[in-house]
Design an enzyme around this catalytic site. Structure first.
Site, short mmCIF file in Angstrom:
data_model
loop_
_atom_site.label_atom_id
_atom_site.label_comp_id
_atom_site.label_asym_id
_atom_site.label_seq_id
_atom_site.Cartn_x
_atom_site.Cartn_y
_atom_site.Cartn_z
N HIS A 14 0.85 -1.19 0.00
CA HIS A 14 0.00 0.00 0.00
C HIS A 14 0.88 1.24 0.00
O HIS A 14 2.11 1.15 0.05
CB HIS A 14 -0.97 0.02 1.19
CG HIS A 14 -0.37 0.33 2.51
ND1 HIS A 14 -1.10 0.76 3.61
CD2 HIS A 14 0.92 0.30 2.94
CE1 HIS A 14 -0.31 0.95 4.63
NE2 HIS A 14 0.92 0.68 4.27
N CYS A 33 6.03 6.22 4.10
CA CYS A 33 4.76 5.52 3.77
C CYS A 33 4.10 6.13 2.54
O CYS A 33 3.21 5.52 1.95
CB CYS A 33 3.80 5.57 4.95
SG CYS A 33 4.37 4.59 6.34
N HIS A 39 5.01 0.21 -0.65
CA HIS A 39 5.81 -0.58 0.30
C HIS A 39 4.88 -1.66 0.84
O HIS A 39 3.66 -1.57 0.69
CB HIS A 39 6.37 0.29 1.43
CG HIS A 39 5.32 0.87 2.32
ND1 HIS A 39 4.61 2.00 1.99
CD2 HIS A 39 4.82 0.44 3.51
CE1 HIS A 39 3.73 2.25 2.96
NE2 HIS A 39 3.84 1.33 3.88
N HIS A 41 3.76 -4.86 3.84
CA HIS A 41 3.75 -5.32 5.24
C HIS A 41 3.32 -6.78 5.29
O HIS A 41 2.55 -7.24 4.43
CB HIS A 41 2.75 -4.52 6.08
CG HIS A 41 3.06 -3.07 6.20
ND1 HIS A 41 4.04 -2.58 7.04
CD2 HIS A 41 2.52 -1.99 5.59
CE1 HIS A 41 4.08 -1.27 6.94
NE2 HIS A 41 3.17 -0.87 6.06
N ASP A 79 -4.52 -10.71 0.26
CA ASP A 79 -3.20 -11.33 0.25
C ASP A 79 -2.50 -11.19 -1.11
O ASP A 79 -3.09 -11.48 -2.16
CB ASP A 79 -3.33 -12.82 0.60
CG ASP A 79 -1.99 -13.47 0.87
OD1 ASP A 79 -1.10 -12.78 1.43
OD2 ASP A 79 -1.83 -14.65 0.53
N HIS A 80 -1.26 -10.72 -1.05
CA HIS A 80 -0.45 -10.47 -2.26
C HIS A 80 -1.10 -9.43 -3.18
O HIS A 80 -0.92 -9.48 -4.40
CB HIS A 80 -0.18 -11.77 -3.03
CG HIS A 80 0.83 -12.66 -2.35
ND1 HIS A 80 0.55 -13.34 -1.20
CD2 HIS A 80 2.12 -12.94 -2.65
CE1 HIS A 80 1.62 -14.03 -0.84
NE2 HIS A 80 2.59 -13.80 -1.69
N GLU A 128 0.08 -4.37 11.68
CA GLU A 128 0.78 -3.97 10.46
C GLU A 128 2.26 -4.34 10.56
O GLU A 128 2.90 -4.68 9.57
CB GLU A 128 0.63 -2.46 10.24
CG GLU A 128 1.12 -1.98 8.90
CD GLU A 128 0.84 -0.50 8.71
OE1 GLU A 128 0.10 -0.15 7.78
OE2 GLU A 128 1.35 0.31 9.51
NI NI Z 1 2.60 0.96 5.47
#
Ligand code: NI
Length: 139
Positions: A14, A33, A39, A41, A79-80, A128
């Site tokens: 995100h 961010c 990036h 998580h 996911d992914h 996160e």
């Molecule tokens: Ni983030």
């Protein structure tokens, strides 16, 4: 009253970026961010259901059914994926943990009655990072 939880996991990309602001303001508020190229998580999602156990099964909710439902309705969508671009329930929203968890709550609450008549959604916790998490109790 008992509280029973299931932990699931997903990873996703995100960025935190307010399109109404300049690039400079986004970097000032969100720091790395706001990185334009995203990036990622490794998220942990913990769903807690509360209730009185069924006398015939001893269960508040069958954790296998809870896991299957969370995976089908939530994890498979995240996911992914790129949360800003790929996730239908996040389109047009800031991809913050706070906003993500509210949407996850709506989905889980909607699908919970199909798998338990006794359990009510109590809390969702979204990690996160191992050190940063948000909790939501539906209010
Ligand atoms: Ni983030």
């Amino acid at each position: 009253m008992l509280y029973i939880s299931r932990k699931e996991h997903f990873n996703a990309a995100h960025k935190l970026y307010n399109e109404q602001w300049t690039k400079e303001k986004n970097l000032e508020v969100f720091g790395p961010c706001a990185n334009g190229n995203w990036h990622g998580h490794n998220f942990d999602l913990i769903v807690t259901v509360k209730g009185i156990p069924d006398p015939e099964t001893g269960f508040v909710v069958d954790l296998k059914k809870l896991s299957t439902m969370i995976r089908a309705e939530v994890i498979d969508k995240l996911d992914h994926k790129n949360i800003n671009l790929d996730v239908d329930f996040m389109i047009g929203k800031m991809a913050s943990c706070e906003n993500i968890i509210v949407e996850i709550w709506k989905i889980v609450e909607k699908h919970l009655p199909a798998i338990t008549s006794r359990g009510k959604l109590h809390c969702i916790r979204l990690y996160e990072t191992p050190r940063n998490y948000v909790e939501y109790f539906g209010e």
